[in-house]
Scaffold this motif. Structure first.
Motif, mmCIF file in Angstrom:
data_model
loop_
_atom_site.group_PDB
_atom_site.id
_atom_site.type_symbol
_atom_site.label_atom_id
_atom_site.label_comp_id
_atom_site.label_asym_id
_atom_site.label_seq_id
_atom_site.Cartn_x
_atom_site.Cartn_y
_atom_site.Cartn_z
ATOM 1 N N PHE A 56 0.840 -1.200 0.000
ATOM 2 C CA PHE A 56 0.000 0.000 0.000
ATOM 3 C C PHE A 56 0.870 1.243 0.000
ATOM 4 C CE2 PHE A 56 -2.177 3.242 2.696
ATOM 5 C CZ PHE A 56 -3.181 3.578 1.797
ATOM 6 N N LYS A 57 0.502 2.194 -0.844
ATOM 7 C CA LYS A 57 1.134 3.517 -0.895
ATOM 8 C C LYS A 57 0.030 4.540 -0.720
ATOM 9 C CE LYS A 57 4.474 6.470 -1.857
ATOM 10 N NZ LYS A 57 5.578 6.662 -0.949
ATOM 11 N N ALA A 58 0.090 5.323 0.378
ATOM 12 C CA ALA A 58 -0.970 6.291 0.684
ATOM 13 C C ALA A 58 -1.114 7.345 -0.407
ATOM 14 C CB ALA A 58 -0.710 6.945 2.037
ATOM 15 N N ASP A 59 0.005 7.820 -0.942
ATOM 16 C CA ASP A 59 -0.043 8.831 -1.998
ATOM 17 C C ASP A 59 -0.604 8.178 -3.263
ATOM 18 O OD1 ASP A 59 0.286 11.130 -3.494
ATOM 19 O OD2 ASP A 59 2.417 10.791 -3.857
ATOM 20 N N GLY A 60 -1.811 8.537 -3.637
ATOM 21 C CA GLY A 60 -2.474 7.959 -4.801
ATOM 22 C C GLY A 60 -3.308 6.737 -4.461
ATOM 23 N N ASP A 61 -3.342 6.386 -3.168
ATOM 24 C CA ASP A 61 -4.123 5.232 -2.699
ATOM 25 C C ASP A 61 -3.829 3.979 -3.513
ATOM 26 O OD1 ASP A 61 -5.297 6.940 -0.856
ATOM 27 O OD2 ASP A 61 -6.971 7.408 -2.179
ATOM 28 N N LYS A 62 -2.562 3.723 -3.782
ATOM 29 C CA LYS A 62 -2.167 2.576 -4.594
ATOM 30 C C LYS A 62 -2.117 1.319 -3.725
ATOM 31 C CE LYS A 62 1.086 1.055 -8.055
ATOM 32 N NZ LYS A 62 2.173 1.452 -8.930
ATOM 33 N N VAL A 63 -2.895 0.306 -4.132
ATOM 34 C CA VAL A 63 -2.941 -0.986 -3.450
ATOM 35 C C VAL A 63 -2.608 -2.055 -4.492
ATOM 36 C CG1 VAL A 63 -4.374 -2.638 -2.196
ATOM 37 C CG2 VAL A 63 -4.741 -0.180 -1.870
ATOM 38 N N GLU A 64 -1.584 -2.844 -4.214
ATOM 39 C CA GLU A 64 -1.173 -3.918 -5.120
ATOM 40 C C GLU A 64 -1.313 -5.250 -4.389
ATOM 41 O OE1 GLU A 64 2.687 -4.419 -7.798
ATOM 42 O OE2 GLU A 64 3.032 -5.029 -5.708
ATOM 43 N N LEU A 65 -2.060 -6.167 -4.977
ATOM 44 C CA LEU A 65 -2.262 -7.502 -4.421
ATOM 45 C C LEU A 65 -1.632 -8.504 -5.382
ATOM 46 C CD1 LEU A 65 -3.706 -9.187 -2.176
ATOM 47 C CD2 LEU A 65 -5.622 -9.388 -3.769
ATOM 48 N N CYS A 66 -0.763 -9.388 -4.855
ATOM 49 C CA CYS A 66 -0.054 -10.340 -5.708
ATOM 50 C C CYS A 66 -0.126 -11.759 -5.167
ATOM 51 C CB CYS A 66 1.425 -9.961 -5.823
ATOM 52 S SG CYS A 66 1.734 -8.389 -6.638
ATOM 53 N N ASP A 67 -0.255 -12.699 -6.087
ATOM 54 C CA ASP A 67 -0.114 -14.124 -5.798
ATOM 55 C C ASP A 67 1.362 -14.429 -6.032
ATOM 56 O OD1 ASP A 67 -0.057 -16.899 -5.765
ATOM 57 O OD2 ASP A 67 -1.928 -17.107 -6.861
ATOM 58 N N ILE A 68 2.076 -14.792 -4.987
ATOM 59 C CA ILE A 68 3.526 -14.935 -5.100
ATOM 60 C C ILE A 68 4.006 -16.382 -4.978
ATOM 61 C CG2 ILE A 68 4.030 -12.566 -4.399
ATOM 62 C CD1 ILE A 68 4.622 -13.620 -1.577
ATOM 63 N N GLU A 69 3.084 -17.331 -5.075
ATOM 64 C CA GLU A 69 3.484 -18.729 -4.976
ATOM 65 C C GLU A 69 2.560 -19.602 -5.829
ATOM 66 O OE1 GLU A 69 5.147 -21.390 -1.435
ATOM 67 O OE2 GLU A 69 3.134 -20.641 -1.066
ATOM 68 N N ALA A 70 3.156 -20.527 -6.559
ATOM 69 C CA ALA A 70 2.379 -21.452 -7.388
ATOM 70 C C ALA A 70 1.868 -22.584 -6.500
ATOM 71 C CB ALA A 70 3.252 -21.996 -8.514
ATOM 72 N N ASP A 71 0.766 -22.321 -5.800
ATOM 73 C CA ASP A 71 0.262 -23.293 -4.830
ATOM 74 C C ASP A 71 -1.209 -23.646 -5.046
ATOM 75 O OD1 ASP A 71 -0.880 -20.906 -4.073
ATOM 76 O OD2 ASP A 71 0.012 -20.857 -2.080
ATOM 77 N N GLY A 72 -1.823 -23.077 -6.081
ATOM 78 C CA GLY A 72 -3.223 -23.365 -6.358
ATOM 79 C C GLY A 72 -4.219 -22.566 -5.523
ATOM 80 N N TRP A 73 -3.736 -21.686 -4.664
ATOM 81 C CA TRP A 73 -4.599 -20.853 -3.831
ATOM 82 C C TRP A 73 -4.746 -19.476 -4.476
ATOM 83 C CZ3 TRP A 73 -6.498 -22.183 1.186
ATOM 84 C CH2 TRP A 73 -6.100 -23.445 1.637
ATOM 85 N N LYS A 74 -5.909 -18.862 -4.308
ATOM 86 C CA LYS A 74 -6.174 -17.504 -4.776
ATOM 87 C C LYS A 74 -5.940 -16.544 -3.607
ATOM 88 C CE LYS A 74 -10.456 -16.293 -5.872
ATOM 89 N NZ LYS A 74 -11.707 -16.114 -6.621
#
Length: 139
Positions: A56-74
């Motif tokens: 999260f970056k407050a300036d610009g309200d930037k929220v980035e969500l990432c899947d960082i593992e090949a595990d079959g989970w969302k």
């Protein structure tokens, strides 16, 4: 005597060869801000080998969500306004290396100086919410 001269010559050759390695500067890039430094807040899912990350970056309200593992989970994220309790945003992403980003510029504006409850969690068929972690961040 010949052995001693050979040994001494060998020692001098080794020292001469190693001297540049000890004194040569290492190649480094000019100092720049790293990606990790750019974000105000960061959190991972609560599994032993985290499968998801939110930044999260407050300036610009930037929220980035990432899947960082090949595990079959969302990887999922819910953002709740800290004072009203209203859900203000939901995000979801699946597939190792995949990310989704919401910002104020694309319609996901968070009110300045307000507290928001960020909850990241994993889901898979049959398990709607698992390995969750949460934090209270200020926009």
């Amino acid at each position: 005597m010949k052995y001693r001269k050979t040994l001494a010559s060998f020692a001098v050759a080794i020292a001469a060869a190693g001297a540049p390695l000890l004194t040569a500067p290492t190649a480094t890039a000019a100092p720049t801000a790293t990606t990790a430094d750019w974000w105000d807040e960061q959190m991972h899912t609560n599994d032993s080998d985290p499968g998801g990350r939110v930044r999260f970056k407050a300036d610009g309200d930037k929220v980035e969500l990432c899947d960082i593992e090949a595990d079959g989970w969302k990887v999922n994220l819910t953002i709740v306004h800290g004072y009203t309790g209203n859900v203000v945003d939901r995000m979801s992403v699946g597939g190792n290396g995949s990310c989704v980003t919401h910002t104020a510029a694309n319609g996901h504006d968070l009110t300045e100086n307000q507290h928001y409850y960020f909850q990241i969690y994993l889901s898979k068929s049959g398990t709607p919410l698992d390995y969750d972690d949460s934090s209270d961040w200020v926009a």
